[in-house]
Write an enzyme that holds these catalytic residues in place. Sequence first.
Site, short mmCIF file in Angstrom:
data_model
loop_
_atom_site.label_atom_id
_atom_site.label_comp_id
_atom_site.label_asym_id
_atom_site.label_seq_id
_atom_site.Cartn_x
_atom_site.Cartn_y
_atom_site.Cartn_z
N SER B 48 0.87 -1.17 0.00
CA SER B 48 0.00 0.00 0.00
C SER B 48 0.90 1.22 0.00
O SER B 48 1.76 1.37 0.89
CB SER B 48 -0.90 0.00 1.24
OG SER B 48 -1.91 0.97 1.11
N GLU B 49 0.76 2.11 -1.00
CA GLU B 49 1.78 3.13 -1.20
C GLU B 49 1.84 4.16 -0.09
O GLU B 49 2.80 4.93 0.00
CB GLU B 49 1.64 3.79 -2.57
CG GLU B 49 0.32 4.48 -2.84
CD GLU B 49 -0.64 3.58 -3.59
OE1 GLU B 49 -0.62 2.35 -3.36
OE2 GLU B 49 -1.44 4.12 -4.39
N ASN B 50 0.82 4.20 0.79
CA ASN B 50 0.91 5.11 1.93
C ASN B 50 1.81 4.55 3.04
O ASN B 50 1.97 5.21 4.07
CB ASN B 50 -0.48 5.44 2.47
CG ASN B 50 -1.30 4.21 2.79
OD1 ASN B 50 -1.31 3.24 2.04
ND2 ASN B 50 -1.95 4.22 3.93
#
Lengths: 231, 216
Positions: B48-50
């Site tokens: 998840s890129e966060n």
Amino acid sequence: MDKSVASAAEALEKAGVKDGITLLVGGFGLCGIPENLILALRETGAKDLTVVSNNAGVDDFGLGLLLQTRQIRKMVSSYVGENKLFEQLYLSGELELEFVPQGTLAERCRAGGAGIGGFYTPTGYGTPVAEGKETREIDGKMYVLEMPIRGDVALVKAHTGDKHGNLVYRMTARNFNQPMATAAAVTIAEVEELVEPGSLDPDQIHTPSIFVKHILKGAHYEKRIEQRTTR
Amino acid sequence: MKSGSSRERLAERAAKELRDGFYVNLGIGIPTLVANYVPDGMNVILHSENGLLGIGPFPHDDEVDPDLINAGKQTITTVTGASYFDSAASFGMIRGGHIDLAILGALEVSQSGDIANWMVPGKMVKGMGGAMDLVAGAKRVVAVMTHTDKSGASKLLKECELPLTGKRCIDLVITEKAVFEVDKAANRLILIELMPEVTLEEIAASTAADYVVDLK
């Protein structure tokens, strides 16, 4: 070296927050945003602000509050889709906007904090974000030159911090807080738990104290959830 | 999991691109559903890129935590062996070619692998988020989309008409009608699969991009 202050308002005053400055504001969506500092910033009335933040909050929480009061002149963000007021202000010309790909935004902040004068990234090559920027081929692949970002003041939120300014984030609330904490002349950190130096394991610190100028325990945390999804 | 709707069928087909040991980023919308079709016994770690490797299922009511969300801002859980990191490190993983597979939605894909999925001029622009980094950096990029737009026009084009998200970056396109590989060197698509009950004539009538047929 006690960097703790009693309130978000005191921290903003000490940091010299005034009209026209550039602020870096941590968080992803509403996760890990410095909600107490944003509320206090609203109270200062400082306007014509440039705000670098991945998102713009929602209409009535986070940075959306500063859009309501028209304190923000320009946003530098990767995604602002959750904010209706943003759309109105942008379309009416009251708000400037610079879109930066999310990874480029994070790296520009990291570069700003690390003394890097710019970097070549493959992101955005051949797209509108590369227009007007230098490009070059490196080992057969095309790259775009991107410049560092530095702020006058960074507002970040961690879960726990000590009075020296060492910070530990929690879960996915780390996000942009870590790179942004390094990239401003003055970084203010708000935390849920403020502890004495020595309480944190030096091996587990995410942001070392050198990057933090003022630290405060947030008076109240709503920690609003944008998309509550359960099974 | 029943594969009733068209969305579910697309997700089920996209899941066939997963391989054991892959680190995978799933975009918002249909790509997120791919997580429901990871074959039993296969280990895939979702990015998840966060700032998370190891996305787990959505939480039960009493597990919801505001500090734990995915890139779509939904509350989630983690799997055993997960890790958290900051946004700069997260996109370092993406641009550095450490993500084996990215699956994302698209508005248009060209026969050379260009993708447009972030902006429609004249409409309010929401922003590209992490899409430009993902298409530029992941080792393999799969686009999942409807074959045609609401007016019936092909979304598989010779050249994209909308502002690009990335150039020559898509490797595979999955629609409700067919699956195409992108032959970037030859600047054309290769039709490798037809979805059930779809004919070659139907593809020919609804596809603007150049393609050759090599059904597998």
